[in-house]
Design a protein around this motif. Structure first.
Motif, PDB file in Angstrom:
ATOM      1  N   GLU A   1      29.889  38.731  42.565  1.00 17.77           N
ATOM      2  CA  GLU A   1      29.261  37.580  43.147  1.00 17.77           C
ATOM      3  C   GLU A   1      30.076  37.411  44.484  1.00 17.77           C
ATOM      4  OE1 GLU A   1      26.828  35.841  42.332  1.00 17.77           O
ATOM      5  OE2 GLU A   1      26.096  36.442  40.466  1.00 17.77           O
ATOM      6  N   MET A   2      31.504  37.377  44.422  1.00 17.03           N
ATOM      7  CA  MET A   2      32.275  37.125  45.641  1.00 17.03           C
ATOM      8  C   MET A   2      32.232  38.301  46.642  1.00 17.03           C
ATOM      9  SD  MET A   2      36.059  37.837  44.065  1.00 17.03           S
ATOM     10  CE  MET A   2      36.839  39.060  43.716  1.00 17.03           C
ATOM     11  N   VAL A   3      31.350  39.355  46.588  1.00 20.20           N
ATOM     12  CA  VAL A   3      31.532  40.249  47.490  1.00 20.20           C
ATOM     13  C   VAL A   3      30.311  39.959  48.578  1.00 20.20           C
ATOM     14  CG1 VAL A   3      30.803  42.749  48.064  1.00 20.20           C
ATOM     15  CG2 VAL A   3      32.010  42.121  45.944  1.00 20.20           C
ATOM     16  N   PRO A   4      30.869  39.856  49.996  1.00 16.85           N
ATOM     17  CA  PRO A   4      29.883  39.423  50.797  1.00 16.85           C
ATOM     18  C   PRO A   4      28.315  40.354  50.694  1.00 16.85           C
ATOM     19  CG  PRO A   4      31.979  39.694  51.741  1.00 16.85           C
ATOM     20  CD  PRO A   4      31.830  40.340  50.346  1.00 16.85           C
TER      21      PRO A   4
ATOM     22  N   ALA B   1      47.060  44.260  44.526  1.00 19.97           N
ATOM     23  CA  ALA B   1      45.710  44.494  44.634  1.00 19.97           C
ATOM     24  C   ALA B   1      44.976  44.109  43.397  1.00 19.97           C
ATOM     25  CB  ALA B   1      45.355  46.106  45.063  1.00 19.97           C
ATOM     26  N   LEU B   2      45.377  44.166  42.280  1.00 18.58           N
ATOM     27  CA  LEU B   2      44.602  43.539  41.128  1.00 18.58           C
ATOM     28  C   LEU B   2      44.767  42.081  40.995  1.00 18.58           C
ATOM     29  CD1 LEU B   2      45.759  46.186  38.248  1.00 18.58           C
ATOM     30  CD2 LEU B   2      43.464  45.883  39.306  1.00 18.58           C
ATOM     31  N   MET B   3      46.081  41.686  41.273  1.00 23.38           N
ATOM     32  CA  MET B   3      46.286  40.295  41.183  1.00 23.38           C
ATOM     33  C   MET B   3      45.504  39.513  42.343  1.00 23.38           C
ATOM     34  SD  MET B   3      47.431  39.530  38.537  1.00 23.38           S
ATOM     35  CE  MET B   3      47.259  37.801  38.619  1.00 23.38           C
ATOM     36  N   LEU B   4      45.247  39.897  43.587  1.00 26.74           N
ATOM     37  CA  LEU B   4      44.602  39.351  44.560  1.00 26.74           C
ATOM     38  C   LEU B   4      43.220  39.285  44.019  1.00 26.74           C
ATOM     39  CD1 LEU B   4      46.270  41.166  47.866  1.00 26.74           C
ATOM     40  CD2 LEU B   4      46.493  38.721  46.962  1.00 26.74           C
ATOM     41  N   ASN B   5      42.597  40.382  43.559  1.00 32.20           N
ATOM     42  CA  ASN B   5      41.290  40.326  42.985  1.00 32.20           C
ATOM     43  C   ASN B   5      41.151  39.378  41.848  1.00 32.20           C
ATOM     44  OD1 ASN B   5      38.694  41.563  41.358  1.00 32.20           O
ATOM     45  ND2 ASN B   5      38.584  41.905  43.628  1.00 32.20           N
ATOM     46  N   TYR B   6      42.141  39.263  41.002  1.00 38.07           N
ATOM     47  CA  TYR B   6      41.951  38.331  39.944  1.00 38.07           C
ATOM     48  C   TYR B   6      41.922  36.758  40.450  1.00 38.07           C
ATOM     49  CZ  TYR B   6      42.062  41.579  36.161  1.00 38.07           C
ATOM     50  OH  TYR B   6      41.892  42.956  35.491  1.00 38.07           O
ATOM     51  N   PHE B   7      42.936  36.542  41.390  1.00 35.68           N
ATOM     52  CA  PHE B   7      43.037  35.215  42.002  1.00 35.68           C
ATOM     53  C   PHE B   7      41.782  35.068  42.696  1.00 35.68           C
ATOM     54  CE2 PHE B   7      47.820  35.754  42.323  1.00 35.68           C
ATOM     55  CZ  PHE B   7      47.997  34.935  41.257  1.00 35.68           C
TER      56      PHE B   7
ATOM     57  N   GLY C   1      39.114  39.695  47.127  1.00 33.63           N
ATOM     58  CA  GLY C   1      39.891  38.891  46.554  1.00 33.63           C
ATOM     59  C   GLY C   1      40.465  37.891  47.601  1.00 33.63           C
ATOM     60  N   SER C   2      41.283  38.400  48.615  1.00 38.68           N
ATOM     61  CA  SER C   2      41.978  37.537  49.538  1.00 38.68           C
ATOM     62  C   SER C   2      40.934  36.646  50.447  1.00 38.68           C
ATOM     63  CB  SER C   2      42.820  38.294  50.443  1.00 38.68           C
ATOM     64  OG  SER C   2      43.671  39.127  50.017  1.00 38.68           O
ATOM     65  N   MET C   3      39.711  36.870  50.373  1.00 44.77           N
ATOM     66  CA  MET C   3      38.776  36.410  51.318  1.00 44.77           C
ATOM     67  C   MET C   3      38.585  35.047  50.643  1.00 44.77           C
ATOM     68  SD  MET C   3      36.413  39.336  52.624  1.00 44.77           S
ATOM     69  CE  MET C   3      35.034  38.292  53.248  1.00 44.77           C
ATOM     70  N   GLN C   4      38.351  34.985  49.006  1.00 49.21           N
ATOM     71  CA  GLN C   4      38.146  34.006  48.351  1.00 49.21           C
ATOM     72  C   GLN C   4      39.475  32.953  48.347  1.00 49.21           C
ATOM     73  OE1 GLN C   4      34.935  33.195  47.350  1.00 49.21           O
ATOM     74  NE2 GLN C   4      34.370  35.013  48.279  1.00 49.21           N
ATOM     75  N   MET C   5      40.630  33.358  48.247  1.00 49.27           N
ATOM     76  CA  MET C   5      41.716  32.641  48.138  1.00 49.27           C
ATOM     77  C   MET C   5      41.810  31.957  49.438  1.00 49.27           C
ATOM     78  SD  MET C   5      44.629  35.368  46.463  1.00 49.27           S
ATOM     79  CE  MET C   5      45.961  34.281  46.459  1.00 49.27           C
ATOM     80  N   VAL C   6      41.530  32.330  50.456  1.00 45.88           N
ATOM     81  CA  VAL C   6      41.822  31.549  51.510  1.00 45.88           C
ATOM     82  C   VAL C   6      41.133  30.218  51.431  1.00 45.88           C
ATOM     83  CG1 VAL C   6      41.094  31.498  54.213  1.00 45.88           C
ATOM     84  CG2 VAL C   6      42.117  33.483  53.163  1.00 45.88           C
ATOM     85  N   HIS C   7      39.933  30.170  50.874  1.00 44.46           N
ATOM     86  CA  HIS C   7      39.240  28.911  50.636  1.00 44.46           C
ATOM     87  C   HIS C   7      39.795  28.325  49.515  1.00 44.46           C
ATOM     88  CE1 HIS C   7      36.326  30.490  53.484  1.00 44.46           C
ATOM     89  NE2 HIS C   7      36.109  31.644  52.797  1.00 44.46           N
ATOM     90  N   TYR C   8      40.447  28.791  48.662  1.00 42.51           N
ATOM     91  CA  TYR C   8      41.010  27.877  47.538  1.00 42.51           C
ATOM     92  C   TYR C   8      42.350  28.302  47.164  1.00 42.51           C
ATOM     93  CZ  TYR C   8      40.749  25.199  43.323  1.00 42.51           C
ATOM     94  OH  TYR C   8      40.834  24.164  42.411  1.00 42.51           O
ATOM     95  N   PRO C   9      43.563  28.081  48.153  1.00 35.84           N
ATOM     96  CA  PRO C   9      44.705  28.735  47.877  1.00 35.84           C
ATOM     97  C   PRO C   9      45.472  28.012  46.567  1.00 35.84           C
ATOM     98  CG  PRO C   9      44.404  27.161  49.688  1.00 35.84           C
ATOM     99  CD  PRO C   9      43.269  27.404  49.336  1.00 35.84           C
TER     100      PRO C   9
END
Length: 658
Positions: A280-283, A251-257, A183-191
């Motif tokens: 879909e967002m998993v490498p 952890a849950l919220m990071l993934n939902y974000f 989840g955090s990896m995706q948040m970096v691109h769309y904070p």
């Protein structure tokens, strides 16, 4: 509960991850996907509003209600709706009804949580090119894999979870770390996604969206594991759960974000039908390992819910809400039970759910209704706990009650539309609640017709019979189970069994009483010799989570009394006594049947006829109390609630012609 788990420790927190948070921890697999499907057109307002609703649901419902408030309602460290009921039942006889409904609906959840979780994980294989052609959501291959996992999961229940249980914590820790990192990896691109923390977006979604309010049915899926969380309190302790929840919720919220960020970074015209943002967002290189970890996590979540179902039924049996059925103890772990009949009923139910719905998306469309009811019932019982056990001020309890009822009733209404999609479950849910209610009400009716008499007045009769050599001896030690709470009383039917028909002469008469305590694991006994070496009463004080294996417990009492030189169990027969052989012991169990000599009201007739019909499927009294058949005699006695009175017979002269 282990004393070590009552304290906050790193090991305790790790174990907590494996036991407590499996259900709620695997919800990211399907919650956000369901919101996208039910929300229709995907845009920023839907994504931000959905995540905002998820965050505040986890905050209000899970964190505030369960983590902070409900976990305080521990019964000597144990949780769950029956533990809560045991704490408050003295404040209202009618409180049995919400306890029954809550338990029945929570058990009904046990046949959909394993399929929906495991199916969600397996469907992720459709994104792997090597499997894309054979793994299609809803096809036979997915069903075969899911059903195979289900059968193996239920098959291994009989062996207990002691061996694999140690791995639950590390696996779930790995799961939560994985979903947080992804989840955090995706948040970096769309904070900007963190704007969803603002409740404004959730409120606007519910108000402005065409399906607004009804989307709460999908939002609710993020907190469905909260009720199970409370039920498993005794395994880990309140402090470990509360501290672990900080890590789990993060952890849950990071993934939902992260899921929300991934969706908002996609082209505006992208069709999200059949797409699960979680996978879909998993490498791509990590897809297969992530599916493997997700599958293990869903199996652990299923295991926790199945074990919770066993515990719930075991408590229901102890508190006379359920027929006596076979309960086994597969390991030395305190409180761990295995109930074969419930295990295979759940197994068949899970397989039927998989075959009926086929896809995780179809399952989520029918999921959540039962849990909203269970949560409402817990809220009702919690009112009495806060008000009369904790003695909180009326104004504070009222505010808390209003908040919870408002939130949960909204979820209930939003989920009520799912009832047409879950007609499949109604028979199962109705059957559970009906069985509990009938068993509870019939026992109440039955107990109304228990007649107790003064035991002191009966002792001379027992002594005289014991010394009457003209009556053949029935047993050296004769044991009856008595329901008399007062040690000075005995059931009239027991004295009738001893003295009437063919009298049962014995050297020593034992009366054994089992008192169920509101504490879960009490194991105490007391002995009272009412007449020297003739009449002895034994009272066991057993917690509601202790199975009453009377044969084993009684033998332990006798051994203790022999060691204290309080009783002599050498045979009383002259030919055997000189060889120092042990005396014989004989239990007598009286089982009732419904007499034809009855006039019922319509309701009592229905309840009692249903009760005895169900009883035919249950264990015998001897087996339920753990009595060896070689030492037990069963006596059938009629239950007469209201004797027939309007019988009019006319006597005629026998010599008169017809």
């Amino acid at each position: 509960m282990s004393p070590n788990l009552k304290k906050l420790t790193a090991a305790g927190a790790l174990i907590t991850l494996g036991i407590i948070f499996g259900d709620i921890g695997t919800s990211p697999l399907y919650v956000f996907q369901t919101l996208l499907i039910e929300g229709g057109k995907v845009n920023a307002s839907l994504v931000l509003g959905s995540i905002s609703c998820i965050f505040w649901t986890l905050t209000l419902q899970t964190t505030f209600k369960y983590i902070f408030i409900t976990l305080q309602a521990d019964n000597r460290g144990e949780g769950g709706i029956f533990s809560l009921y045991a704490l408050v039942r003295r404040y209202g006889k009618w409180l049995a009804i919400p306890a029954i409904i809550g338990a029945g609906t929570l058990l009904a959840d046990g046949i959909i949580t394993p399929p929906i979780s495991v199916t969600s994980a397996i469907e992720g294989l459709s994104l792997v090119p090597a499997f894309a052609s054979i793994i299609v959501p809803g096809n036979d291959v997915v069903l075969i894999i899911v059903i195979t996992i289900m059968i193996l999961l239920f098959f291994f229940q009989q062996f207990g979870t002691g061996v694999v249980g140690a791995a639950f914590g590390p696996v779930m820790f790995l799961w939560f770390v994985m979903i947080a990192v992804i989840g955090s990896m995706q948040m970096v691109h769309y904070p900007q996604i963190v704007k969803a923390l603002n409740p404004y977006y959730g409120a606007r979604l519910l108000i402005d969206h065409p399906k607004g309010f009804w989307l709460l049915g999908a939002v609710f899926l993020c907190t469905t594991g909260a009720e199970a969380l409370y039920s498993d309190l005794g395994h880990c302790g309140r402090k470990n759960i509360q501290v672990s929840w900080i890590f789990v919720k993060t952890a849950l919220m990071l993934n939902y974000f992260g899921q929300g960020a991934w969706v908002l970074m996609q082209p505006a015209n992208k069709d999200f039908n059949g797409i699960n943002p979680f996978f879909e967002m998993v490498p791509h290189a990590f897809l297969i390992p992530s599916i493997a970890i997700a599958t293990l996590a869903t199996i652990i979540a299923s295991q926790a819910l199945i074990s919770g179902s066993f515990t719930l039924i075991s408590e229901a049996i102890s508190m006379n809400f359920w027929p006596k059925i076979t309960v086994k103890y597969p390991s030395n772990i305190r409180g761990q039970v295995y109930i074969p009949s419930i295990n295979w009923i759940l197994c068949v139910g899970c397989i039927a759910v998989s075959l009926y719905f086929r896809t995780s998306a179809a399952m989520t469309a029918a999921y959540g209704f039962s849990i909203t009811i269970a949560m409402l019932m817990t809220t009702i019982l919690m009112y009495y706990f806060m008000r009369y056990v904790k003695h909180w001020p009326v104004w504070l309890v009222t505010i808390i009650l209003c908040v919870f009822l408002c939130v949960e009733f909204s979820f209930f209404v939003a989920n009520a539309v799912k009832i047409l999609k879950r007609l499949f479950f109604l028979v199962f849910e109705f059957g559970l609640i009906f069985t509990m209610y009938i068993w509870f009400r019939a026992r109440k009716i039955n107990n109304r017709f228990l007649h107790f008499i003064d035991l002191k007045d009966q002792i001379p009769l027992l002594t005289a019979l014991s010394e009457d050599q003209g009556v053949s001896k029935f047993a050296t030690h004769l044991i009856y189970l008595t329901k008399a709470n007062n040690h000075k009383q005995i059931e009239q039917k027991i004295m009738y069994s001893i003295l009437s028909r063919k009298p049962k002469r014995a050297d020593v008469y034992w009366f054994v009483h089992i008192h169920r305590t509101d504490e879960p694991y009490t194991m105490e006994y007391s002995v009272e010799e009412l007449e020297n070496d003739k009449v002895i009463r034994v009272e066991f004080r057993l917690g509601f989570r202790i199975h009453p294996r009377v044969n084993v417990l009684f033998r332990k009492v006798v051994e203790d009394m022999v060691s204290r030189k309080e009783v002599d169990i050498t045979s009383r027969y002259e030919s055997l006594r000189k060889y120092h052989l042990a005396a014989d012991f004989q239990f007598v169990i009286m089982e009732k049947f419904l007499s034809y000599n009855n006039e019922f009201s319509v309701s009592e007739g229905f309840i009692l006829n249903s009760y005895f019909a169900i009883k035919k499927l249950a264990q015998s009294e001897a087996k339920a109390f753990g009595l060896d058949t070689s030492e037990t005699r069963i006596e059938k006695i009629p239950l007469v609630v209201k004797p027939l009175s309007n019988i009019y017979l006319t006597r005629v002269d026998a010599s008169a012609p017809y």
